[in-house]
Structure formats: structure tokens, C-alpha cells
Motif scaffolding. Structure first.
Motif, PDB file in Angstrom:
ATOM      1  N   LEU A   1      -5.359  -3.075   5.254  1.00 33.59           N
ATOM      2  CA  LEU A   1      -5.178  -2.334   6.505  1.00 33.59           C
ATOM      3  C   LEU A   1      -5.966  -1.043   6.528  1.00 33.59           C
ATOM      4  O   LEU A   1      -6.763  -0.804   7.428  1.00 33.59           O
ATOM      5  CB  LEU A   1      -3.695  -2.047   6.730  1.00 33.59           C
ATOM      6  CG  LEU A   1      -2.845  -3.249   7.133  1.00 33.59           C
ATOM      7  CD1 LEU A   1      -1.420  -2.817   7.410  1.00 33.59           C
ATOM      8  CD2 LEU A   1      -3.421  -3.966   8.342  1.00 33.59           C
ATOM      9  N   CYS A   2      -5.751  -0.171   5.537  1.00 33.70           N
ATOM     10  CA  CYS A   2      -6.381   1.143   5.573  1.00 33.70           C
ATOM     11  C   CYS A   2      -7.545   1.242   4.608  1.00 33.70           C
ATOM     12  O   CYS A   2      -8.275   2.228   4.622  1.00 33.70           O
ATOM     13  CB  CYS A   2      -5.356   2.241   5.290  1.00 33.70           C
ATOM     14  SG  CYS A   2      -4.847   2.341   3.563  1.00 33.70           S
ATOM     15  N   GLY A   3      -7.740   0.229   3.776  1.00 35.04           N
ATOM     16  CA  GLY A   3      -8.889   0.237   2.888  1.00 35.04           C
ATOM     17  C   GLY A   3      -8.685   1.039   1.622  1.00 35.04           C
ATOM     18  O   GLY A   3      -9.622   1.239   0.863  1.00 35.04           O
ATOM     19  N   ALA A   4      -7.469   1.510   1.395  1.00 36.85           N
ATOM     20  CA  ALA A   4      -7.211   2.282   0.184  1.00 36.85           C
ATOM     21  C   ALA A   4      -7.402   1.391  -1.040  1.00 36.85           C
ATOM     22  O   ALA A   4      -7.065   0.210  -1.017  1.00 36.85           O
ATOM     23  CB  ALA A   4      -5.800   2.842   0.218  1.00 36.85           C
TER      24      ALA A   4
ATOM     25  N   CYS B   1       0.833  -1.192   0.000  1.00 33.98           N
ATOM     26  CA  CYS B   1       0.000   0.000   0.000  1.00 33.98           C
ATOM     27  C   CYS B   1       0.876   1.253   0.000  1.00 33.98           C
ATOM     28  O   CYS B   1       1.868   1.337   0.714  1.00 33.98           O
ATOM     29  CB  CYS B   1      -0.908   0.001   1.232  1.00 33.98           C
ATOM     30  SG  CYS B   1      -1.903   1.499   1.364  1.00 33.98           S
ATOM     31  N   LEU B   2       0.472   2.212  -0.836  1.00 39.52           N
ATOM     32  CA  LEU B   2       1.245   3.445  -0.933  1.00 39.52           C
ATOM     33  C   LEU B   2       1.049   4.319   0.290  1.00 39.52           C
ATOM     34  O   LEU B   2       1.876   5.178   0.583  1.00 39.52           O
ATOM     35  CB  LEU B   2       0.822   4.212  -2.185  1.00 39.52           C
ATOM     36  CG  LEU B   2       1.052   3.466  -3.498  1.00 39.52           C
ATOM     37  CD1 LEU B   2       0.386   4.193  -4.651  1.00 39.52           C
ATOM     38  CD2 LEU B   2       2.528   3.298  -3.760  1.00 39.52           C
ATOM     39  N   ARG B   3      -0.051   4.121   0.975  1.00 44.99           N
ATOM     40  CA  ARG B   3      -0.354   4.980   2.114  1.00 44.99           C
ATOM     41  C   ARG B   3       0.200   4.423   3.410  1.00 44.99           C
ATOM     42  O   ARG B   3       0.837   5.131   4.183  1.00 44.99           O
ATOM     43  CB  ARG B   3      -1.866   5.165   2.228  1.00 44.99           C
ATOM     44  CG  ARG B   3      -2.416   6.111   1.170  1.00 44.99           C
ATOM     45  CD  ARG B   3      -3.913   5.995   1.055  1.00 44.99           C
ATOM     46  NE  ARG B   3      -4.583   6.324   2.322  1.00 44.99           N
ATOM     47  CZ  ARG B   3      -5.892   6.339   2.461  1.00 44.99           C
ATOM     48  NH1 ARG B   3      -6.680   6.060   1.463  1.00 44.99           N
ATOM     49  NH2 ARG B   3      -6.414   6.634   3.616  1.00 44.99           N
ATOM     50  N   CYS B   4      -0.072   3.137   3.666  1.00 41.41           N
ATOM     51  CA  CYS B   4       0.302   2.577   4.968  1.00 41.41           C
ATOM     52  C   CYS B   4       1.288   1.429   4.845  1.00 41.41           C
ATOM     53  O   CYS B   4       1.680   0.863   5.851  1.00 41.41           O
ATOM     54  CB  CYS B   4      -0.949   2.119   5.707  1.00 41.41           C
ATOM     55  SG  CYS B   4      -1.694   0.643   4.994  1.00 41.41           S
ATOM     56  N   LYS B   5       1.721   1.119   3.636  1.00 46.82           N
ATOM     57  CA  LYS B   5       2.663   0.022   3.392  1.00 46.82           C
ATOM     58  C   LYS B   5       2.081  -1.325   3.787  1.00 46.82           C
ATOM     59  O   LYS B   5       2.813  -2.279   4.008  1.00 46.82           O
ATOM     60  CB  LYS B   5       3.994   0.240   4.153  1.00 46.82           C
ATOM     61  CG  LYS B   5       4.591   1.608   3.954  1.00 46.82           C
ATOM     62  CD  LYS B   5       5.054   1.794   2.536  1.00 46.82           C
ATOM     63  CE  LYS B   5       5.744   3.145   2.384  1.00 46.82           C
ATOM     64  NZ  LYS B   5       5.827   3.574   1.002  1.00 46.82           N
ATOM     65  N   GLY B   6       0.767  -1.364   3.882  1.00 49.67           N
ATOM     66  CA  GLY B   6       0.120  -2.613   4.248  1.00 49.67           C
ATOM     67  C   GLY B   6      -0.024  -3.539   3.056  1.00 49.67           C
ATOM     68  O   GLY B   6       0.352  -3.209   1.927  1.00 49.67           O
ATOM     69  N   LEU B   7      -0.591  -4.701   3.315  1.00 52.45           N
ATOM     70  CA  LEU B   7      -0.754  -5.687   2.258  1.00 52.45           C
ATOM     71  C   LEU B   7      -1.959  -5.345   1.400  1.00 52.45           C
ATOM     72  O   LEU B   7      -3.044  -5.084   1.905  1.00 52.45           O
ATOM     73  CB  LEU B   7      -0.932  -7.077   2.876  1.00 52.45           C
ATOM     74  CG  LEU B   7      -1.187  -8.208   1.855  1.00 52.45           C
ATOM     75  CD1 LEU B   7       0.037  -8.415   0.979  1.00 52.45           C
ATOM     76  CD2 LEU B   7      -1.551  -9.485   2.583  1.00 52.45           C
ATOM     77  N   MET B   8      -1.751  -5.338   0.088  1.00 59.51           N
ATOM     78  CA  MET B   8      -2.847  -5.080  -0.832  1.00 59.51           C
ATOM     79  C   MET B   8      -3.179  -6.348  -1.590  1.00 59.51           C
ATOM     80  O   MET B   8      -2.288  -7.126  -1.946  1.00 59.51           O
ATOM     81  CB  MET B   8      -2.470  -3.962  -1.813  1.00 59.51           C
ATOM     82  CG  MET B   8      -2.170  -2.643  -1.143  1.00 59.51           C
ATOM     83  SD  MET B   8      -2.072  -1.273  -2.312  1.00 59.51           S
ATOM     84  CE  MET B   8      -3.780  -0.712  -2.302  1.00 59.51           C
ATOM     85  N   ILE B   9      -4.475  -6.552  -1.797  1.00 55.17           N
ATOM     86  CA  ILE B   9      -4.919  -7.715  -2.544  1.00 55.17           C
ATOM     87  C   ILE B   9      -5.528  -7.264  -3.856  1.00 55.17           C
ATOM     88  O   ILE B   9      -6.072  -6.166  -3.954  1.00 55.17           O
ATOM     89  CB  ILE B   9      -5.938  -8.553  -1.741  1.00 55.17           C
ATOM     90  CG1 ILE B   9      -7.151  -7.689  -1.388  1.00 55.17           C
ATOM     91  CG2 ILE B   9      -5.288  -9.130  -0.494  1.00 55.17           C
ATOM     92  CD1 ILE B   9      -8.300  -8.491  -0.818  1.00 55.17           C
TER      93      ILE B   9
ATOM     94  N   SER C   1     -15.330  -4.568 -15.990  1.00 53.59           N
ATOM     95  CA  SER C   1     -14.618  -4.672 -14.733  1.00 53.59           C
ATOM     96  C   SER C   1     -13.124  -4.507 -14.959  1.00 53.59           C
ATOM     97  O   SER C   1     -12.580  -4.960 -15.962  1.00 53.59           O
ATOM     98  CB  SER C   1     -14.902  -6.014 -14.067  1.00 53.59           C
ATOM     99  OG  SER C   1     -14.321  -7.058 -14.813  1.00 53.59           O
ATOM    100  N   VAL C   2     -12.507  -3.807 -14.040  1.00 57.38           N
ATOM    101  CA  VAL C   2     -11.071  -3.616 -14.125  1.00 57.38           C
ATOM    102  C   VAL C   2     -10.454  -4.195 -12.855  1.00 57.38           C
ATOM    103  O   VAL C   2     -11.095  -4.264 -11.814  1.00 57.38           O
ATOM    104  CB  VAL C   2     -10.698  -2.125 -14.243  1.00 57.38           C
ATOM    105  CG1 VAL C   2     -11.172  -1.561 -15.573  1.00 57.38           C
ATOM    106  CG2 VAL C   2     -11.266  -1.335 -13.091  1.00 57.38           C
ATOM    107  N   SER C   3      -9.239  -4.622 -12.975  1.00 55.86           N
ATOM    108  CA  SER C   3      -8.569  -5.156 -11.803  1.00 55.86           C
ATOM    109  C   SER C   3      -7.837  -4.038 -11.086  1.00 55.86           C
ATOM    110  O   SER C   3      -7.262  -3.146 -11.727  1.00 55.86           O
ATOM    111  CB  SER C   3      -7.589  -6.262 -12.204  1.00 55.86           C
ATOM    112  OG  SER C   3      -6.687  -5.778 -13.164  1.00 55.86           O
ATOM    113  N   GLY C   4      -7.905  -4.068  -9.803  1.00 53.21           N
ATOM    114  CA  GLY C   4      -7.224  -3.050  -9.022  1.00 53.21           C
ATOM    115  C   GLY C   4      -6.675  -3.669  -7.756  1.00 53.21           C
ATOM    116  O   GLY C   4      -6.556  -4.889  -7.642  1.00 53.21           O
TER     117      GLY C   4
END
Ligand code: ZN
Length: 70
Positions: free
Chosen positions: A31-34, A3-11, A23-26
Motif C-alpha cells: 500500500l504505502c511502499g514501506a 505494515c507498521l505505518r499503514c497496516k497494509g499487507l506486506m509481502i 541478499s537479506v529477506s525483508g
């Protein structure tokens, strides 16, 4: 992906793009819901960060350096 904001894990997630109606993939941060998608990423990459002004502030120590030191 981190994550760019909190360095958390992004799925990886699939989001529906309302403008193009497909639909697009993102990425979604656990952690922060970004949420980020390719469009946001493209904007971020193409956006040039503001250049820090090199204007000296009158009276600042840097502006006085080399002057008035007899
Ligand atoms: Zn985050």
C-alpha cells in the motif's frame, strides 16, 4: 505481516545488503511502499521509546489540584 505505518499487507522480499553483499529477506508494503528488513526491525526493537516527561507545567490544572482549594 502487517505494515507498521499503514497496516497494509506486506509481502516478503529479498533485498541486497550493500554492506555485507548478500541478499537479506525483508518486507515490502503493497500500500504505502514501506520496506523493512531484519536490521531495521532489530533497531526498532532495541530502541527504547522515550519516556514521557512527568514534569508538571506550571499553571496546568493537574499542578493546581489539591492546592488553593479552601
Ligand atoms: Zn504500508
Amino acid at each position: 505481516m502487517q505494515c507498521l505505518r499503514c497496516k497494509g499487507l506486506m509481502i516478503a522480499v529479498h533485498m541486497r545488503d550493500l554492506s555485507s553483499r548478500h541478499s537479506v529477506s525483508g518486507w515490502h508494503c503493497l500500500l504505502c511502499g514501506a520496506t523493512t528488513d531484519p536490521g531495521i526491525e532489530a533497531n526498532r526493537v532495541s530502541h527504547v521509546p522515550p519516556v514521557r516527561s512527568r514534569t508538571r507545567v506550571p499553571g496546568s490544572p493537574a499542578a493546581r489540584l489539591g492546592k488553593g482549594r479552601a
